[in-house]
Motif scaffolding. Structure first.
Motif, PDB file in Angstrom:
ATOM      1  N   TYR A 207      32.518  37.020  39.685  1.00 58.37           N
ATOM      2  CA  TYR A 207      31.881  35.696  39.741  1.00 58.37           C
ATOM      3  C   TYR A 207      32.834  34.621  39.232  1.00 58.37           C
ATOM      4  O   TYR A 207      33.456  34.742  38.179  1.00 58.37           O
ATOM      5  CB  TYR A 207      30.608  35.679  38.894  1.00 58.37           C
ATOM      6  CG  TYR A 207      29.791  34.418  39.044  1.00 58.37           C
ATOM      7  CD1 TYR A 207      29.063  34.180  40.208  1.00 58.37           C
ATOM      8  CD2 TYR A 207      29.765  33.468  38.022  1.00 58.37           C
ATOM      9  CE1 TYR A 207      28.308  33.017  40.346  1.00 58.37           C
ATOM     10  CE2 TYR A 207      29.019  32.300  38.155  1.00 58.37           C
ATOM     11  CZ  TYR A 207      28.292  32.087  39.322  1.00 58.37           C
ATOM     12  OH  TYR A 207      27.561  30.934  39.464  1.00 58.37           O
ATOM     13  N   ASP A 208      32.986  33.542  40.018  1.00 53.48           N
ATOM     14  CA  ASP A 208      33.815  32.406  39.660  1.00 53.48           C
ATOM     15  C   ASP A 208      32.921  31.294  39.126  1.00 53.48           C
ATOM     16  O   ASP A 208      32.112  30.743  39.869  1.00 53.48           O
ATOM     17  CB  ASP A 208      34.603  31.926  40.880  1.00 53.48           C
ATOM     18  CG  ASP A 208      35.619  30.855  40.532  1.00 53.48           C
ATOM     19  OD1 ASP A 208      35.198  29.725  40.196  1.00 53.48           O
ATOM     20  OD2 ASP A 208      36.826  31.134  40.602  1.00 53.48           O
ATOM     21  N   GLU A 209      33.081  31.008  37.847  1.00 53.17           N
ATOM     22  CA  GLU A 209      32.230  30.001  37.213  1.00 53.17           C
ATOM     23  C   GLU A 209      32.427  28.609  37.823  1.00 53.17           C
ATOM     24  O   GLU A 209      31.477  27.850  38.000  1.00 53.17           O
ATOM     25  CB  GLU A 209      32.532  29.943  35.704  1.00 53.17           C
ATOM     26  CG  GLU A 209      32.136  31.179  34.935  1.00 53.17           C
ATOM     27  CD  GLU A 209      30.629  31.304  34.756  1.00 53.17           C
ATOM     28  OE1 GLU A 209      29.907  30.334  35.095  1.00 53.17           O
ATOM     29  OE2 GLU A 209      30.185  32.373  34.296  1.00 53.17           O
ATOM     30  N   GLU A 210      33.661  28.278  38.140  1.00 52.06           N
ATOM     31  CA  GLU A 210      33.943  26.956  38.684  1.00 52.06           C
ATOM     32  C   GLU A 210      33.303  26.769  40.054  1.00 52.06           C
ATOM     33  O   GLU A 210      32.676  25.746  40.330  1.00 52.06           O
ATOM     34  CB  GLU A 210      35.459  26.741  38.777  1.00 52.06           C
ATOM     35  CG  GLU A 210      35.841  25.344  39.249  1.00 52.06           C
ATOM     36  CD  GLU A 210      37.338  25.122  39.243  1.00 52.06           C
ATOM     37  OE1 GLU A 210      37.791  24.126  39.834  1.00 52.06           O
ATOM     38  OE2 GLU A 210      38.070  25.956  38.649  1.00 52.06           O
ATOM     39  N   ASP A 211      33.461  27.742  40.928  1.00 52.99           N
ATOM     40  CA  ASP A 211      32.884  27.652  42.274  1.00 52.99           C
ATOM     41  C   ASP A 211      31.428  28.102  42.312  1.00 52.99           C
ATOM     42  O   ASP A 211      30.732  27.885  43.306  1.00 52.99           O
ATOM     43  CB  ASP A 211      33.698  28.492  43.256  1.00 52.99           C
ATOM     44  CG  ASP A 211      35.094  27.936  43.475  1.00 52.99           C
ATOM     45  OD1 ASP A 211      35.311  26.770  43.102  1.00 52.99           O
ATOM     46  OD2 ASP A 211      35.953  28.667  44.006  1.00 52.99           O
ATOM     47  N   GLN A 212      31.018  28.783  41.250  1.00 56.88           N
ATOM     48  CA  GLN A 212      29.657  29.325  41.161  1.00 56.88           C
ATOM     49  C   GLN A 212      29.332  30.217  42.354  1.00 56.88           C
ATOM     50  O   GLN A 212      28.313  30.064  43.021  1.00 56.88           O
ATOM     51  CB  GLN A 212      28.632  28.186  41.035  1.00 56.88           C
ATOM     52  CG  GLN A 212      28.772  27.400  39.737  1.00 56.88           C
ATOM     53  CD  GLN A 212      27.629  26.427  39.510  1.00 56.88           C
ATOM     54  OE1 GLN A 212      26.795  26.197  40.385  1.00 56.88           O
ATOM     55  NE2 GLN A 212      27.576  25.859  38.307  1.00 56.88           N
ATOM     56  N   ARG A 213      30.225  31.138  42.582  1.00 57.01           N
ATOM     57  CA  ARG A 213      30.012  32.124  43.653  1.00 57.01           C
ATOM     58  C   ARG A 213      30.828  33.376  43.353  1.00 57.01           C
ATOM     59  O   ARG A 213      31.719  33.370  42.504  1.00 57.01           O
ATOM     60  CB  ARG A 213      30.407  31.560  45.014  1.00 57.01           C
ATOM     61  CG  ARG A 213      31.852  31.120  45.108  1.00 57.01           C
ATOM     62  CD  ARG A 213      32.256  30.761  46.531  1.00 57.01           C
ATOM     63  NE  ARG A 213      32.265  31.946  47.380  1.00 57.01           N
ATOM     64  CZ  ARG A 213      32.653  31.944  48.653  1.00 57.01           C
ATOM     65  NH1 ARG A 213      33.029  30.798  49.222  1.00 57.01           N
ATOM     66  NH2 ARG A 213      32.660  33.044  49.357  1.00 57.01           N
ATOM     67  N   PHE A 214      30.471  34.473  44.037  1.00 54.64           N
ATOM     68  CA  PHE A 214      31.179  35.730  43.865  1.00 54.64           C
ATOM     69  C   PHE A 214      32.338  35.839  44.863  1.00 54.64           C
ATOM     70  O   PHE A 214      32.223  35.406  46.008  1.00 54.64           O
ATOM     71  CB  PHE A 214      30.228  36.921  44.065  1.00 54.64           C
ATOM     72  CG  PHE A 214      29.314  37.167  42.897  1.00 54.64           C
ATOM     73  CD1 PHE A 214      29.745  37.922  41.815  1.00 54.64           C
ATOM     74  CD2 PHE A 214      28.032  36.641  42.892  1.00 54.64           C
ATOM     75  CE1 PHE A 214      28.901  38.155  40.732  1.00 54.64           C
ATOM     76  CE2 PHE A 214      27.173  36.869  41.814  1.00 54.64           C
ATOM     77  CZ  PHE A 214      27.616  37.630  40.727  1.00 54.64           C
ATOM     78  N   TYR A 215      33.434  36.411  44.402  1.00 51.70           N
ATOM     79  CA  TYR A 215      34.572  36.699  45.267  1.00 51.70           C
ATOM     80  C   TYR A 215      34.895  38.186  45.171  1.00 51.70           C
ATOM     81  O   TYR A 215      34.756  38.791  44.105  1.00 51.70           O
ATOM     82  CB  TYR A 215      35.799  35.898  44.843  1.00 51.70           C
ATOM     83  CG  TYR A 215      35.696  34.421  45.128  1.00 51.70           C
ATOM     84  CD1 TYR A 215      36.035  33.903  46.369  1.00 51.70           C
ATOM     85  CD2 TYR A 215      35.273  33.537  44.129  1.00 51.70           C
ATOM     86  CE1 TYR A 215      35.953  32.538  46.625  1.00 51.70           C
ATOM     87  CE2 TYR A 215      35.183  32.169  44.374  1.00 51.70           C
ATOM     88  CZ  TYR A 215      35.528  31.682  45.629  1.00 51.70           C
ATOM     89  OH  TYR A 215      35.428  30.331  45.882  1.00 51.70           O
ATOM     90  N   ALA A 216      35.343  38.758  46.287  1.00 48.37           N
ATOM     91  CA  ALA A 216      35.741  40.171  46.285  1.00 48.37           C
ATOM     92  C   ALA A 216      37.172  40.294  45.794  1.00 48.37           C
ATOM     93  O   ALA A 216      38.072  39.620  46.302  1.00 48.37           O
ATOM     94  CB  ALA A 216      35.613  40.746  47.693  1.00 48.37           C
ATOM     95  N   GLU A 217      37.386  41.138  44.799  1.00 53.10           N
ATOM     96  CA  GLU A 217      38.721  41.399  44.281  1.00 53.10           C
ATOM     97  C   GLU A 217      38.968  42.906  44.256  1.00 53.10           C
ATOM     98  O   GLU A 217      38.037  43.691  44.073  1.00 53.10           O
ATOM     99  CB  GLU A 217      38.880  40.841  42.860  1.00 53.10           C
ATOM    100  CG  GLU A 217      38.929  39.338  42.786  1.00 53.10           C
ATOM    101  CD  GLU A 217      39.263  38.859  41.377  1.00 53.10           C
ATOM    102  OE1 GLU A 217      39.468  39.720  40.488  1.00 53.10           O
ATOM    103  OE2 GLU A 217      39.309  37.630  41.164  1.00 53.10           O
TER     104      GLU A 217
END
Length: 279
Positions: A207-217
Motif C-alpha cells: 500500500y502506497d500512502e501517498e497515492d492511497q492505493r496498492f501496488y504489486a511488488e
C-alpha cells in the motif's frame, strides 16, 4: 518460498508452480493458459534440433529445453483497435519442434533491427567501428564484419534470446529492440523469474500512502535474487555485443552500472563518429 538455487531443481519448481496456477480456471489464470502443460524435449530431440538449425545449445539452455521448453497452449493477448477489443493467439515460449518459421524469423530479426538503427533515425555507430564512412556500402561492410563475430543469439520467447556461447562464465539472456539490447538475466533462473513473473505468484500488494492505493511488488526473495544477479562483476561479458548494450543507457543496469552516477565505473560511450565529408 525457498526458491531453489540449483537450476534443475528450480526448473521443476517453476513447472509445478505454473501448472498448478494454470489448473484452476479463475481470474488468477492468464487467458489461454487454463490446463496448459509444459512439453520438455528428449536428448535425441535436442540433438536433432541442433543439427537442423546448425546450433549448439549451452548446458543451461539444454536443461531448460528438457524440463520446460514450451507449453501445449497459446497465450491470448487482448488489445483495443479503434474501439474494438481484439484477442489474438500468440506463442508463449518457442516450440523448436513446431515453430520453425517464427524461430527462423527471430534469428534473422536482430540483424535487420540493428542494421535499420544504423541507417535510420538513431544513426547508431559504435566507437570500435572507427570513423563513420559516408558510403552506405562501406558502413555495411564494417557492420557485417562486426556482426559475423557475435555469439549466436537463440530465440526463447518473443524477442528474448539466449547467448549461445559455452565459453562465457555467465549464461546471459538478452532482450532486443532494434539495436537496443538489455540483459534480462545473467542465468536462466533469473531470466525465468522475469519471463514467468505473472505465472509464479511472486508478487505481493504494497500500500502506497501517498497515492492511497496498492501496488504489486516482487516478494523480497525474488528481489534479492535479481539484485544479486545484476550486481557489478567485471567477468560479465558478451563478446562484441557488450559495447552495443552499453551504447544505450537502458543497458547499463544489466551490468550493475549507473549511467548517472558520479562514481560510475565506466564513462558514457560517445554515440556517433561523424565522417569529415558529412560535416
Amino acid at each position: 518460498m525457498n526458491i531453489p538455487s540449483n537450476l534443475t531443481e528450480f526448473l521443476y519448481w517453476a513447472k509445478e508452480r505454473t501448472e498448478k496456477l494454470w489448473s484452476v480456471n479463475n481470474e488468477n489464470c492468464p487467458k489461454g493458459f487454463y490446463g496448459a502443460k509444459w512439453q520438455g524435449l528428449s536428448e535425441d530431440q535436442i540433438d536433432q534440433i541442433e543439427r537442423k538449425y546448425k546450433v549448439s545449445f549451452t548446458s543451461e539452455h539444454k536443461e531448460f529445453l528438457k524440463i520446460l521448453h514450451a507449453i501445449d497452449k497459446k497465450e491470448i493477448v487482448e488489445y483495443e483497435d479503434e474501439g474494438e477489443l481484439i484477442a489474438e493467439e500468440c506463442t508463449f515460449f518457442y516450440n523448436w519442434l513446431e515453430n520453425e518459421e517464427e524461430i527462423t524469423s527471430q534469428i534473422k530479426y536482430f540483424y535487420k533491427g540493428m542494421w535499420n538503427d544504423i541507417t535510420s533515425v538513431n544513426h547508431v555507430w559504435l566507437k570500435s567501428w572507427g570513423i563513420k564512412p559516408k558510403s552506405l556500402e562501406r558502413k555495411k561492410e564494417i557492420f557485417d564484419e562486426w556482426f559475423s563475430k557475435l555469439p549466436q543469439l537463440l530465440p526463447v520467447r518473443d524477442s528474448s534470446y539466449v547467448v549461445d556461447n559455452t565459453n562465457l562464465k555467465w549464461n546471459p539472456v538478452v532482450g532486443a529492440s532494434g539495436s537496443d539490447f538489455v540483459i534480462l538475466g545473467w542465468d536462466f533462473r533469473t531470466y525465468l523469474l522475469y519471463a514467468l513473473r505473472e505465472h509464479l505468484d511472486i508478487y505481493t500488494d504494497v500500500y502506497d500512502e501517498e497515492d492511497q492505493r496498492f501496488y504489486a511488488e516482487l516478494i523480497d526473495e525474488v528481489q534479492k535474487i535479481n539484485d544479486e544477479n545484476f550486481m557489478y562483476d567485471e567477468t560479465k561479458d558478451i563478446p562484441y555485443l557488450k559495447e552495443m548494450i552499453l551504447y544505450w543507457s537502458s543497458g547499463w543496469k544489466g551490468f550493475g552500472l549507473n549511467y548517472y552516477s558520479k562514481n560510475a565505473r565506466i564513462h558514457p560511450i560517445v554515440k556517433t563518429y561523424i565522417a569529415e565529408e558529412e560535416k
